[in-house]
Design an enzyme around this catalytic site. Structure first.
Site, PDB file in Angstrom:
ATOM      1  N   ARG A  99      49.426 -75.668  25.179  1.00  0.00           N
ATOM      2  CA  ARG A  99      49.698 -74.233  25.127  1.00  0.00           C
ATOM      3  C   ARG A  99      48.482 -73.430  24.689  1.00  0.00           C
ATOM      4  O   ARG A  99      48.195 -72.365  25.254  1.00  0.00           O
ATOM      5  CB  ARG A  99      50.880 -73.979  24.193  1.00  0.00           C
ATOM      6  CG  ARG A  99      51.272 -72.506  24.022  1.00  0.00           C
ATOM      7  CD  ARG A  99      51.236 -71.690  25.292  1.00  0.00           C
ATOM      8  NE  ARG A  99      51.959 -72.303  26.411  1.00  0.00           N
ATOM      9  CZ  ARG A  99      51.794 -71.967  27.674  1.00  0.00           C
ATOM     10  NH1 ARG A  99      50.866 -71.067  28.016  1.00  0.00           N
ATOM     11  NH2 ARG A  99      52.504 -72.536  28.610  1.00  0.00           N
ATOM     12  N   LYS A 134      37.925 -52.056  24.129  1.00  0.00           N
ATOM     13  CA  LYS A 134      39.381 -52.204  23.997  1.00  0.00           C
ATOM     14  C   LYS A 134      39.761 -53.655  24.289  1.00  0.00           C
ATOM     15  O   LYS A 134      40.344 -53.995  25.315  1.00  0.00           O
ATOM     16  CB  LYS A 134      40.092 -51.251  24.958  1.00  0.00           C
ATOM     17  CG  LYS A 134      39.847 -49.786  24.624  1.00  0.00           C
ATOM     18  CD  LYS A 134      40.516 -48.857  25.632  1.00  0.00           C
ATOM     19  CE  LYS A 134      40.243 -47.402  25.298  1.00  0.00           C
ATOM     20  NZ  LYS A 134      40.856 -46.473  26.292  1.00  0.00           N
ATOM     21  N   LYS A 166      31.302 -39.475  20.937  1.00  0.00           N
ATOM     22  CA  LYS A 166      32.561 -39.078  21.558  1.00  0.00           C
ATOM     23  C   LYS A 166      33.024 -37.730  20.996  1.00  0.00           C
ATOM     24  O   LYS A 166      32.361 -37.132  20.142  1.00  0.00           O
ATOM     25  CB  LYS A 166      33.598 -40.172  21.348  1.00  0.00           C
ATOM     26  CG  LYS A 166      33.123 -41.548  21.834  1.00  0.00           C
ATOM     27  CD  LYS A 166      34.240 -42.544  21.942  1.00  0.00           C
ATOM     28  CE  LYS A 166      35.083 -42.273  23.166  1.00  0.00           C
ATOM     29  NZ  LYS A 166      36.108 -43.324  23.381  1.00  0.00           N
ATOM     30  N   GLU A 196      29.897 -38.499  25.542  1.00  0.00           N
ATOM     31  CA  GLU A 196      31.122 -38.268  26.309  1.00  0.00           C
ATOM     32  C   GLU A 196      31.324 -36.768  26.531  1.00  0.00           C
ATOM     33  O   GLU A 196      31.184 -35.970  25.599  1.00  0.00           O
ATOM     34  CB  GLU A 196      32.316 -38.836  25.539  1.00  0.00           C
ATOM     35  CG  GLU A 196      33.659 -38.590  26.198  1.00  0.00           C
ATOM     36  CD  GLU A 196      34.815 -39.045  25.324  1.00  0.00           C
ATOM     37  OE1 GLU A 196      35.283 -40.179  25.515  1.00  0.00           O
ATOM     38  OE2 GLU A 196      35.228 -38.266  24.437  1.00  0.00           O
ATOM     39  N   ASP A 217      34.672 -38.162  31.229  1.00  0.00           N
ATOM     40  CA  ASP A 217      35.999 -38.617  30.824  1.00  0.00           C
ATOM     41  C   ASP A 217      37.111 -37.875  31.545  1.00  0.00           C
ATOM     42  O   ASP A 217      37.195 -36.644  31.503  1.00  0.00           O
ATOM     43  CB  ASP A 217      36.155 -38.446  29.311  1.00  0.00           C
ATOM     44  CG  ASP A 217      37.379 -39.152  28.770  1.00  0.00           C
ATOM     45  OD1 ASP A 217      37.659 -40.281  29.218  1.00  0.00           O
ATOM     46  OD2 ASP A 217      38.054 -38.571  27.906  1.00  0.00           O
TER      47      ASP A 217
END
Length: 280
Positions: A99, A134, A166, A196, A217
């Site tokens: 597994r 992410k 950002k 960004e 974006d």
């Protein structure tokens, strides 16, 4: 990624998680300690193999003498029913590690397969598919490697290898220019700076600051095309947001250099791969 040292600690931790305090009580009760067996990793669906090195090391941690015959290496395309690799060794080791090995292999192969689908969808355009931060905690290096095996590229690996300014950085700094000025004073001469932007007005302001890249974006393909015209090769143009297999070709057609896709590493469906024991 063929050096076991790079992922050995991670595999050991996941095996310990599965083994708990008493080990594999099912296998230990049923399977004789010295029994040998052979088993094959078989693709249940077509896709791109990623994580085979990790799967092999998982089995070998429980049986260092495990024999492996590779049918398809990492980065190879497999059809339904094809054998990826065959293992011969201690039966208990095969069952106990099954597994954990499949969790790695199916997840990483799913990322590589999804990346390959997006890369195929933008063939003929200069844009390249890249992943983001992410990622699953602890699996970033493996997941980003899987993206490369699928034909994509990597955005920054962490907070320390590039500056990405950002919207929240801009808000706290009091504007784009002060944010960029502070970043430039702090960053080393080899560190790239990306900003960004959400609008073409912001883009115009950023272009006057001579940064290395802009992150466009959540813009429509039409707005992206206008942004690329404005940039005119002065820096890299990266599109992000609302990227799917259905939208990616239109985004690429805008002329951007990069298309970053967060779901490749956090939500790509696993590729169905099974471990089938072989009879003599």
């Amino acid at each position: 990624m063929t050096i076991p040292l790079l992922f050995d600690d991670l595999i050991r931790a996941t095996l310990r998680e599965d083994l708990g305090l008493a080990g594999d009580i099912t296998t230990d009760a049923i399977v004789p300690e010295t029994l040998a067996a052979s088993a094959a990793l078989v693709a249940r669906r077509p896709g791109v193999v990623a994580g085979l090195d990790v799967a092999v090391q998982t089995f070998r941690l429980l049986d260092p003498n495990m024999s492996v015959k590779i049918g398809h290496r990492d980065g190879a395309k497999v059809a339904t029913g094809e054998t990826i690799a065959t293992f011969t060794g201690n039966a208990r080791a095969l069952l106990t590690a099954e597994r954990t090995a499949l969790n790695f292999l199916c997840h990483l192969s799913g990322i590589a397969t999804a990346t390959a689908h997006l890369c195929t969808a933008i063939e003929g355009h200069k844009a390249r598919i890249v992943c983001t931060r992410k990622t699953t905690p602890g699996l970033r290096a493996l997941e980003k490697h899987a993206v490369r095996l699928g034909g994509g590229g990597n955005h920054r690996f962490g907070l320390d290898d590039a500056v990405l300014i950002k919207d929240n950085h801009i808000a706290i700094a009091g504007g784009i220019r002060p944010a960029v000025d502070r970043a430039r004073r702090h960053a080393g001469h080899l560190t790239k700076i990306e900003v960004e932007v959400d609008t073409l007005a912001q883009l115009e302001e950023v272009l006057a600051l001579e940064v290395d890249a802009v992150l466009l974006d959540n813009m429509t393909p039409a707005t992206l095309s206008e942004a690329v015209r404005m940039i005119d090769g002065r820096c890299l143009a990266e599109a992000s947001g609302n990227v799917t297999r259905e939208t990616v070709a239109a985004i690429a057609a805008s002329g951007v250099d990069l298309i970053s896709v967060g779901w490749l590493t956090h939500s790509a469906p696993a590729l169905d791969i099974g471990l089938d024991f072989l009879s003599d």
